[in-house]
Design an enzyme around this catalytic site. Sequence first.
Site, PDB file in Angstrom:
ATOM      1  N   ASP A 136      47.302  39.298  -6.943  1.00 22.07           N
ATOM      2  CA  ASP A 136      46.282  39.486  -7.985  1.00 22.07           C
ATOM      3  C   ASP A 136      46.704  38.897  -9.321  1.00 22.07           C
ATOM      4  O   ASP A 136      47.861  39.048  -9.742  1.00 22.07           O
ATOM      5  CB  ASP A 136      46.054  40.985  -8.195  1.00 22.07           C
ATOM      6  N   GLU A 191      33.683  44.123  -3.540  1.00 17.98           N
ATOM      7  CA  GLU A 191      34.098  45.537  -3.567  1.00 17.98           C
ATOM      8  C   GLU A 191      32.914  46.430  -3.926  1.00 17.98           C
ATOM      9  O   GLU A 191      32.197  46.159  -4.909  1.00 17.98           O
ATOM     10  CB  GLU A 191      35.238  45.730  -4.599  1.00 17.98           C
TER      11      GLU A 191
HETATM   12  O1  KIV Z   1      44.086  45.575  -6.360  1.00 15.39           O
HETATM   13  C1  KIV Z   1      43.714  45.754  -5.205  1.00 15.39           C
HETATM   14  O2  KIV Z   1      44.369  46.409  -4.390  1.00 15.39           O
HETATM   15  C2  KIV Z   1      42.448  45.153  -4.815  1.00 15.39           C
HETATM   16  C3  KIV Z   1      41.854  45.643  -3.540  1.00 15.39           C
HETATM   17  C4  KIV Z   1      41.280  46.966  -3.770  1.00 15.39           C
HETATM   18  C5  KIV Z   1      40.892  44.686  -2.988  1.00 15.39           C
HETATM   19  O3  KIV Z   1      41.899  44.363  -5.511  1.00 15.39           O
END
Ligand code: KIV
Length: 267
Positions: free
Chosen positions: A86, A184
């Site tokens: 991320d 989501e």
């Molecule tokens: O940060 C995370 O774990 C996510 C998932 C919920 C898709 O973005």
Amino acid sequence: MAEPPVNVSTLRKMKFDGEPIACLTAYDASFAALIDAARMDVVLVGDSLGMVIQGHDTTVPVTVDDIIYHTKAVARGLRHAFLMADMPFMSYTSTEQALDNAVRLMQEGGAMMIKLEGGEGQVDIVEHLARHDIPVCAHLGLKPQSVHKIGGFKVQGREPDQAKAMLDAAIRLQDAGADVVLLECVPNEVGEAATSALDVPVIGIGAGPQVDGQILVLYDILDITQGRTPRFVQNFQQGHESPLAALQAYVQAVKNREYPKPEHCFS
Ligand code: KIV
């Protein structure tokens, strides 16, 4: 013979062949090795680590250094699964900053794809990353980094105009170069419409059964998370003796389309 590691082409082929893509978050090498042994297709080092690892109420405090630290650890545990990481809050406010941070996640962390929360406003960023051969997953629907702006963790796309805007943004992000779209907390109908409108794989979390793949948070499916969990969570530890058996059960349930069930969905 060992199966080759999953890559972007594998994910596209899985969409084309109608084989559901099993995805899960991970934050350390030991769990990553177990998840890999369970034959997960994709592992995400999510900024959810801010909540499940660091104990914050939101993902907002997570930094690029935090994601790199955990991505490095997860990368050491994986042999087969595709590793996504991320981009945290405020790490992609301009094309230059986004490229710098995406490069760090890949070079220092070992990520194979970066995920960012986006919409129309991030089209130029996705285009810039794609032009530099950075694989991108665009996260739409409920965007937890915007929790303070939207006023809570709420289902998105219930209104027809909101759903249409989300779908249009997903198409624009795909056309800009996104390789995967993650949805989501949206009604089943939105998940289904995006999956048929897009050529790239659509991974859902609370986006219904018709999407190309499912993702959940590791600590939720192992029943480690305390307190209330979202509607889309299933406890896979229940009825299984070991964490590995629970992870294998999750992969099988996704592959056989036994997860999500109607009680996990929004309509
Ligand atoms: O940060 C995370 O774990 C996510 C998932 C919920 C898709 O973005």
